[in-house]
Design an enzyme around this catalytic site. Structure first.
Site, PDB file in Angstrom:
ATOM      1  N   ARG A   1     -21.693  25.815 -49.006  1.00 37.51           N
ATOM      2  CA  ARG A   1     -21.069  24.541 -49.332  1.00 37.51           C
ATOM      3  C   ARG A   1     -22.172  23.491 -49.383  1.00 37.51           C
ATOM      4  O   ARG A   1     -23.324  23.795 -49.048  1.00 37.51           O
ATOM      5  CB  ARG A   1     -20.012  24.170 -48.281  1.00 37.51           C
ATOM      6  CG  ARG A   1     -20.573  23.902 -46.908  1.00 37.51           C
ATOM      7  CD  ARG A   1     -19.494  23.626 -45.848  1.00 37.51           C
ATOM      8  NE  ARG A   1     -18.945  22.283 -45.965  1.00 37.51           N
ATOM      9  CZ  ARG A   1     -18.311  21.647 -44.968  1.00 37.51           C
ATOM     10  NH1 ARG A   1     -18.148  22.225 -43.783  1.00 37.51           N
ATOM     11  NH2 ARG A   1     -17.823  20.438 -45.146  1.00 37.51           N
TER      12      ARG A   1
ATOM     13  N   TYR B   1      -5.617  16.208 -37.490  1.00 40.28           N
ATOM     14  CA  TYR B   1      -4.193  16.083 -37.142  1.00 40.28           C
ATOM     15  C   TYR B   1      -3.700  14.661 -37.369  1.00 40.28           C
ATOM     16  O   TYR B   1      -2.496  14.446 -37.563  1.00 40.28           O
ATOM     17  CB  TYR B   1      -3.934  16.558 -35.713  1.00 40.28           C
ATOM     18  CG  TYR B   1      -4.155  18.048 -35.630  1.00 40.28           C
ATOM     19  CD1 TYR B   1      -3.359  18.903 -36.381  1.00 40.28           C
ATOM     20  CD2 TYR B   1      -5.192  18.581 -34.898  1.00 40.28           C
ATOM     21  CE1 TYR B   1      -3.583  20.260 -36.387  1.00 40.28           C
ATOM     22  CE2 TYR B   1      -5.424  19.947 -34.901  1.00 40.28           C
ATOM     23  CZ  TYR B   1      -4.616  20.778 -35.641  1.00 40.28           C
ATOM     24  OH  TYR B   1      -4.844  22.115 -35.663  1.00 40.28           O
TER      25      TYR B   1
HETATM   26 FE1  HAS Z   1      -9.223  23.035 -40.300  1.00 43.85          FE
HETATM   27  C1  HAS Z   1     -12.644  23.065 -40.753  1.00 43.85           C
HETATM   28  C2  HAS Z   1      -9.470  25.470 -37.935  1.00 43.85           C
HETATM   29  C3  HAS Z   1      -5.816  22.857 -39.714  1.00 43.85           C
HETATM   30  C4  HAS Z   1      -9.084  20.117 -42.114  1.00 43.85           C
HETATM   31  N1  HAS Z   1     -10.602  21.841 -41.277  1.00 43.85           N
HETATM   32  C5  HAS Z   1     -11.952  22.049 -41.360  1.00 43.85           C
HETATM   33  C6  HAS Z   1     -12.544  20.995 -42.140  1.00 43.85           C
HETATM   34  C7  HAS Z   1     -11.541  20.141 -42.493  1.00 43.85           C
HETATM   35  C8  HAS Z   1     -10.320  20.694 -41.952  1.00 43.85           C
HETATM   36  C9  HAS Z   1     -11.667  18.857 -43.289  1.00 43.85           C
HETATM   37  O1  HAS Z   1     -11.684  26.691 -36.185  1.00 43.85           O
HETATM   38  C10 HAS Z   1     -14.030  20.905 -42.517  1.00 43.85           C
HETATM   39  C11 HAS Z   1     -14.810  19.957 -41.669  1.00 43.85           C
HETATM   40  C12 HAS Z   1     -16.248  19.942 -42.152  1.00 43.85           C
HETATM   41  O2  HAS Z   1     -16.533  19.202 -43.085  1.00 43.85           O
HETATM   42  O3  HAS Z   1     -17.048  20.737 -41.642  1.00 43.85           O
HETATM   43  N2  HAS Z   1      -7.902  24.021 -39.108  1.00 43.85           N
HETATM   44  C13 HAS Z   1      -8.206  25.010 -38.241  1.00 43.85           C
HETATM   45  C14 HAS Z   1      -6.989  25.514 -37.612  1.00 43.85           C
HETATM   46  C15 HAS Z   1      -5.956  24.772 -38.122  1.00 43.85           C
HETATM   47  C16 HAS Z   1      -6.544  23.827 -39.047  1.00 43.85           C
HETATM   48  C17 HAS Z   1      -6.874  26.611 -36.602  1.00 43.85           C
HETATM   49  N3  HAS Z   1      -7.747  21.762 -40.836  1.00 43.85           N
HETATM   50  C18 HAS Z   1      -6.425  21.841 -40.459  1.00 43.85           C
HETATM   51  C19 HAS Z   1      -5.704  20.707 -40.967  1.00 43.85           C
HETATM   52  C20 HAS Z   1      -6.624  19.934 -41.642  1.00 43.85           C
HETATM   53  C21 HAS Z   1      -7.895  20.608 -41.546  1.00 43.85           C
HETATM   54  C22 HAS Z   1      -4.239  20.465 -40.738  1.00 43.85           C
HETATM   55  C23 HAS Z   1      -6.454  18.639 -42.369  1.00 43.85           C
HETATM   56  C24 HAS Z   1      -5.330  18.022 -42.583  1.00 43.85           C
HETATM   57  N4  HAS Z   1     -10.756  24.089 -39.540  1.00 43.85           N
HETATM   58  C25 HAS Z   1     -10.659  24.992 -38.515  1.00 43.85           C
HETATM   59  C26 HAS Z   1     -12.005  25.425 -38.109  1.00 43.85           C
HETATM   60  C27 HAS Z   1     -12.912  24.736 -38.910  1.00 43.85           C
HETATM   61  C28 HAS Z   1     -12.105  23.905 -39.784  1.00 43.85           C
HETATM   62  C29 HAS Z   1     -12.363  26.384 -37.061  1.00 43.85           C
HETATM   63  C30 HAS Z   1     -14.436  24.838 -38.883  1.00 43.85           C
HETATM   64  C31 HAS Z   1     -14.936  25.751 -39.927  1.00 43.85           C
HETATM   65  C32 HAS Z   1     -16.438  25.744 -39.970  1.00 43.85           C
HETATM   66  O4  HAS Z   1     -17.035  26.744 -39.551  1.00 43.85           O
HETATM   67  O5  HAS Z   1     -17.050  24.762 -40.430  1.00 43.85           O
HETATM   68  C33 HAS Z   1      -4.493  24.894 -37.729  1.00 43.85           C
HETATM   69  O6  HAS Z   1      -4.006  23.651 -37.304  1.00 43.85           O
HETATM   70  C34 HAS Z   1      -3.616  25.434 -38.809  1.00 43.85           C
HETATM   71  C35 HAS Z   1      -2.214  25.743 -38.325  1.00 43.85           C
HETATM   72  C36 HAS Z   1      -1.255  25.912 -39.465  1.00 43.85           C
HETATM   73  C37 HAS Z   1      -0.362  26.890 -39.611  1.00 43.85           C
HETATM   74  C38 HAS Z   1       0.550  26.915 -40.814  1.00 43.85           C
HETATM   75  C39 HAS Z   1       2.006  26.631 -40.504  1.00 43.85           C
HETATM   76  C40 HAS Z   1       2.783  26.481 -41.754  1.00 43.85           C
HETATM   77  C41 HAS Z   1       3.545  25.410 -42.083  1.00 43.85           C
HETATM   78  C42 HAS Z   1       4.192  25.374 -43.434  1.00 43.85           C
HETATM   79  C43 HAS Z   1       5.689  25.181 -43.421  1.00 43.85           C
HETATM   80  C44 HAS Z   1       6.259  25.267 -44.797  1.00 43.85           C
HETATM   81  C45 HAS Z   1       7.022  24.307 -45.382  1.00 43.85           C
HETATM   82  C46 HAS Z   1       7.430  24.442 -46.803  1.00 43.85           C
HETATM   83  C47 HAS Z   1       7.432  23.077 -44.704  1.00 43.85           C
HETATM   84  C48 HAS Z   1      -0.217  27.973 -38.609  1.00 43.85           C
HETATM   85  C49 HAS Z   1       3.758  24.273 -41.152  1.00 43.85           C
HETATM   86  C50 HAS Z   1       8.300  25.598 -47.076  1.00 43.85           C
HETATM   87  C51 HAS Z   1       8.600  25.592 -48.502  1.00 43.85           C
HETATM   88  C52 HAS Z   1       9.495  26.414 -49.074  1.00 43.85           C
HETATM   89  C53 HAS Z   1       9.700  26.366 -50.520  1.00 43.85           C
HETATM   90  C54 HAS Z   1      10.292  27.385 -48.275  1.00 43.85           C
END
Ligand code: HAS
Ligand code: CU
Length: 559
Positions: free
Chosen positions: A442, A232
């Site tokens: 991985r 974050y």
């Molecule tokens: Fe993650 C593993 C769960 C977010 C980075 N994550 C990783 C690792 C990294 C990473 C680097 O629960 C690997 C670490 C390693 O080396 O082992 N992650 C989550 C969850 C979220 C999440 C629940 N991760 C991130 C973010 C990262 C990141 C942000 C970096 C910046 N992650 C995990 C879990 C693991 C994990 C487990 C462990 C896996 C394992 O087993 O090893 C949440 O925060 C995500 C929430 C996001 C949303 C999406 C909302 C959508 C948005 C888009 C809006 C659109 C716009 C554009 C603005 C619900 C905000 C619109 C455009 C138009 C044209 C209309």
């Protein structure tokens, strides 16, 4: 009003930070290309498989520790000075934190790169997650510690600027960008305590031979206590851009300032007590505490879902100002030919997919399926590798002219660059996710994993490998385009009145006066955040330390 002239000290620091971050991006990206080609068996001539892990560590450390931290330090310096309308409080202090981070980077990079030279008895093939039992040369850990301490001092300067501003503006609401910086830094202080203890109490003495063994589970737990909030620490700066600059680039205004503040407060509260979701498969941590971490993680989806709503609503407002109509027709009225806009918007779009794969990771039972597979790099290349990295590149097209006073050069290249990134990442990340589901691990140099036969995989492994290799190559080309544009802009002549970027950010449609004042009271939020951490981490941490002191730990690996 030109930023570079009004805030000359801040401009110097931001330029220095961005400069280092772009060099790290170039080198780290090159390592990424090597990996994409090596492990897919397309071209294995760059390095031997033994050196693959040196490349992998360099890729991870340079990109997620160096590129991010320097870029964020620069971005936050701009965001605080610009929104408080005050230059940095002290340039000497500014150069102090910058120098600490730079020396830290040089030490860590030396330890990693020495891994390529067999005659030097030094290496740090520990990957960016550097916990025991993998052991690095002490200067790697000392370097990492210096980067973190430097970032703490940088944070202090943002607070100092805010305190000065408060004295001159009693009773006023904290400007949104500064509010975002300060909440992010508070989360950073709370979470980096974990990695600081890991490094100073365990890893440095262990790598110096002062203690012979450490308990790997303690170092893993301390690392992941920091390792989730750090994601974050990358995301919140991207959100700062999406909330404050993206609506403006879309031609409109932020929909709701109070909602943006609530989102950042939620991150401060919930980012840390979720770290066990990286350790669902670790023995020695009670299932109940893993369950608490899962529940908190699911709550933590809320701020991102709120963000999706608010940012898209703000973009729609902008598009309608530009004459856009219809339920979806307004999308066509967005400035898709402005790379600062298209890069940030595409980064957001891709993060929606990354968020969904995150939700899957977070489910305790589904995690067993994807943990340690290529799915996980698929996930984080959408998040840190796109939501953060593409936003950083995109916003540089808008910010670098402001901090240098020069006009953006090679606009044509800049125009193509975000689309190329989006396309390359779609290929690479999608194939990584699918390969992970098929069981491909991985962190391995080999296209084949032992004697496991992946030939029955739907779609076929060859097709996935080719997509990863092509995707990775396109990403590298996109990165080169970005660096060429930056280098060209940096070296361009500074002429009279040439600056075409308008850096003014209009106020939100619903301003801070619509939110209760308690939102700006950090003491309350920090106290709640610490309470939640004690519930989530207190008992298991106590057990681990008690066990760790009684039971023998692990010697270094490789010995
Ligand atoms: Fe993650 C593993 C769960 C977010 C980075 N994550 C990783 C690792 C990294 C990473 C680097 O629960 C690997 C670490 C390693 O080396 O082992 N992650 C989550 C969850 C979220 C999440 C629940 N991760 C991130 C973010 C990262 C990141 C942000 C970096 C910046 N992650 C995990 C879990 C693991 C994990 C487990 C462990 C896996 C394992 O087993 O090893 C949440 O925060 C995500 C929430 C996001 C949303 C999406 C909302 C959508 C948005 C888009 C809006 C659109 C716009 C554009 C603005 C619900 C905000 C619109 C455009 C138009 C044209 C209309
Ligand atoms: Cu996480």
């Amino acid at each position: 009003m030109a930023y570079v002239d009004d805030y000359p000290d801040a401009s110097k620091l931001v330029r220095a930070c961005f400069g280092v971050s772009f060099v790290a991006l170039g080198l780290g990206g090159f390592f990424g290309l090597i990996q994409a080609l090596h492990r897919t068996n397309v071209f294995r001539g760059f390095v031997s498989s033994a050196d693959y892990y040196t490349v992998l560590t360099g890729h991870g450390v340079l990109l997620v520790l160096v590129f991010t931290t320097f870029f964020i330090a620069g971005l936050f310096t701009w965001a605080t000075t610009h929104s408080l309308e005050r230059d940095v409080p002290s340039l000497t202090l500014g150069w102090t934190w910058f120098a600490m981070m730079l020396v830290g980077t040089a030490l860590a990079a030396t330890a990693i790169l020495a891994g390529f030279v067999p005659s030097i008895d030094m290496s740090a093939d520990v990957l960016f997650t550097f916990y025991a039992p993998l052991q690095a040369h002490p200067i790697f850990y000392i370097g990492a510690a210096l980067i973190i301490v430097g970032s703490w001092i940088a944070g202090y300067t943002y607070f100092k600027n805010l305190w000065g501003w408060r004295q001159d503006n009693p009773g006023e609401r904290i400007p949104l960008r500064t509010f975002m910086v300060v909440t992010t830094m508070l989360m950073w202080y709370i979470s980096t305590i974990g990695v600081a203890i890991e490094v100073v109490v365990f890893l440095i003495p262990w790598s110096l031979g002062l203690i012979s063994q450490v308990d790997p589970l303690i170092t893993r737990t301390l690392f992941w206590y920091f390792g989730h909030p750090v994601v974050y620490f990358w995301l919140m700066p991207a959100y700062l851009v999406w909330y404050t600059v993206l609506p403006k680039l879309s031609g409109g205004r932020l929909f709701s300032d109070p909602l943006a503040r609530v989102v950042f407060v939620l991150f401060l509260l919930l980012s840390t007590p979720v770290g066990f979701h990286h350790q669902y498969l670790d023995p020695g941590i009670p299932e109940g505490f893993k369950f608490i971490a899962m529940t908190n993680t699911m709550f933590l989806l809320l701020p991102s879902l709120l963000t999706a709503f608010t940012v898209v609503a703000s973009m729609e407002h902008g598009a309608r100002q530009n004459g856009g109509t219809g339920r979806f027709g307004w999308l066509g009225s967005l400035p898709w030919d402005n790379p600062a806009f298209s890069g940030s918007a595409l980064a957001g779009l891709m993060f929606a997919a990354g968020g969904f794969s995150g939700m899957i990771n977070a489910g305790m039972n589904i995690n067993y399926l994807i943990h340690n597979t290529l799915w996980v790099p698929g996930h984080f290349h959408l998040t840190v590798g796109t939501a953060f990295a593409l936003t950083a590149m995109a916003i540089s097209y808008w910010l670098v002219p402001q901090i240098t006073g020069k006009r953006l050069q090679f606009r044509g290249l800049a125009l193509v660059q975000p689309y190329l990134w989006f396309f390359g990442m779609t290929l690479m990340s999608n194939a990584m996710h699918r390969a992970g589901l098929a069981g491909v691990p991985r962190r391995t140099a080999e296209p084949q994993y032992g004697s496991v036969d992946f030939s029955g995989v739907v779609g076929g492994m060859t097709e996935m490998r080719i997509q990863i290799a092509i995707g990775g190559t396109l990403l590298f080309v996109s990165l080169l385009l970005f660096l060429v544009v930056m280098a060209g802009t940096w070296m361009a002549e500074r002429g009279r009145g040439q600056l075409t970027v308008n850096g003014v950010i209009p106020p939100a449609l619903s301003g801070p006066e619509h939110s209760p004042r308690i939102i700006d009271n950090y003491r309350v939020w920090v106290a709640i955040a610490i309470g939640l951490i004690i519930i989530a981490y207190g008992p298991p941490m106590f057990d681990l330390v008690a066990d760790g002191l009684l039971e023998p730990g692990s010697p270094a690996f490789p010995a």
